[in-house]
Scaffold this active site. Structure first.
Site: not given
Ligand code: PAF
Length: 279
Positions: A187, A30, A36-37, A147
């Site tokens: 967040r 999102m 982490g991403h 994750g």
């Molecule tokens: O973990 C997230 O960032 C969201 O829940 C996801 C898997 C991208 C779905 O919108």
């Protein structure tokens, strides 16, 4: 790295790659990306030939409209970060592209969705399932990376893949933490300094609880965690559960077989943080 905003243009690119026999790895996000991403994207880069990252703030998974309105949106920074790792395609659709008509599908995840996040965020996992199934339909990945911080989400998505009989393989990736132990989360960007300062207490408490679990009863460990968190009036625990890692139900005794995971949700002011640790 190429940026696509429409399904058709992304699919043309992926189709060409697939025709060459390349394996497609997918990291749904999102946005408001952090280390982490990036670790998910890097992992995708090692086990897939083509790495697709989606950035889409899914309105359907927010059960609180303020949370959706305040969710950090940092597209420019996200693209800069993605350019530091191997990311082939970024998919950045708008809401109409993903949901040309309202998605009214109702998923059911049985006991997996009635506890913890599912209990405190009604409708959340249905929204997650709607968007993830839609994104899987669009990208049709060979592998998709999620994750472990969103431990319950991972279980729900694995169940979704079974229910829909999808061919995608779900890869679970470890939690990445700040040097002070706070689990990385989009967040965290929203935390005011005084809350950011105390937030590492969450992980420290989980670690202490894990040590205590060798010598203390289940009840005492649970009580310890809730007491520790409430020692600062800046943090409020919403729940702490020690659950079985496959059915997500609270364990009744340390003697139960299987892997046990301590899962916590805490409000730091208005910002809700989750974390977990294998006990
Ligand atoms: O973990 C997230 O960032 C969201 O829940 C996801 C898997 C991208 C779905 O919108």
């Amino acid at each position: 790295m190429k940026l696509y905003t429409t399904i058709s243009s992304l699919q043309v690119a992926i189709k060409t790659d697939r025709a060459k026999g390349l394996k497609v790895g997918f990291v749904p996000t999102m946005g408001a990306l952090h280390e982490g991403h990036l670790s998910l994207v890097e992992q995708a880069g090692t086990s897939s030939d083509i790495v697709v990252v989606s950035i889409f703030v899914n309105p359907n998974q927010f059960n609180d409209s303020n949370d959706l309105a305040n969710y950090p949106r940092t597209m420019e920074e996200d693209l800069k970060l993605l350019s530091t790792v191997r990311c082939d395609y970024v998919f950045y659709p708008d809401v109409e592209e993903i949901y040309p008509v309202p998605d009214t599908r109702q998923f059911s995840f049985g006991i997996l969705e009635n506890v913890m996040e599912g209990k405190f965020r009604p409708g959340h996992f249905n929204g997650v399932a709607q968007v993830v199934s839609r994104l899987f339909e669009i990208v049709d990945p060979d592998l998709a990376y999620f994750g472990r911080k969103d431990f319950q989400q991972l279980a729900v998505i694995k169940n979704l893949v079974l229910q829909l009989q999808l061919r995608v393989e779900i890869v679970a990736c470890d939690i990445v933490r700040e040097p002070d132990g706070l689990a990385m989360s989009s967040r965290n960007k929203l935390l005011l300094p005084e809350y950011r300062e105390v937030a590492p207490l969450i992980y420290r408490t989980l670690m202490q609880a894990k040590s205590l679990s060798a010598t203390s009863s289940l009840e005492n460990v649970k009580e310890y965690v809730l007491d520790e968190i409430s020692r600062t009036n800046l943090l409020t625990a919403e729940y702490f559960e020690i659950v079985d890692d496959t059915n997500l139900q609270s364990i009744k005794s340390w003697n139960e077989p299987g892997i046990k995971v301590g899962c916590i949700a805490v409000f730091a002011g208005k910002i809700r943080l989750i974390d977990n640790l294998i006990f």
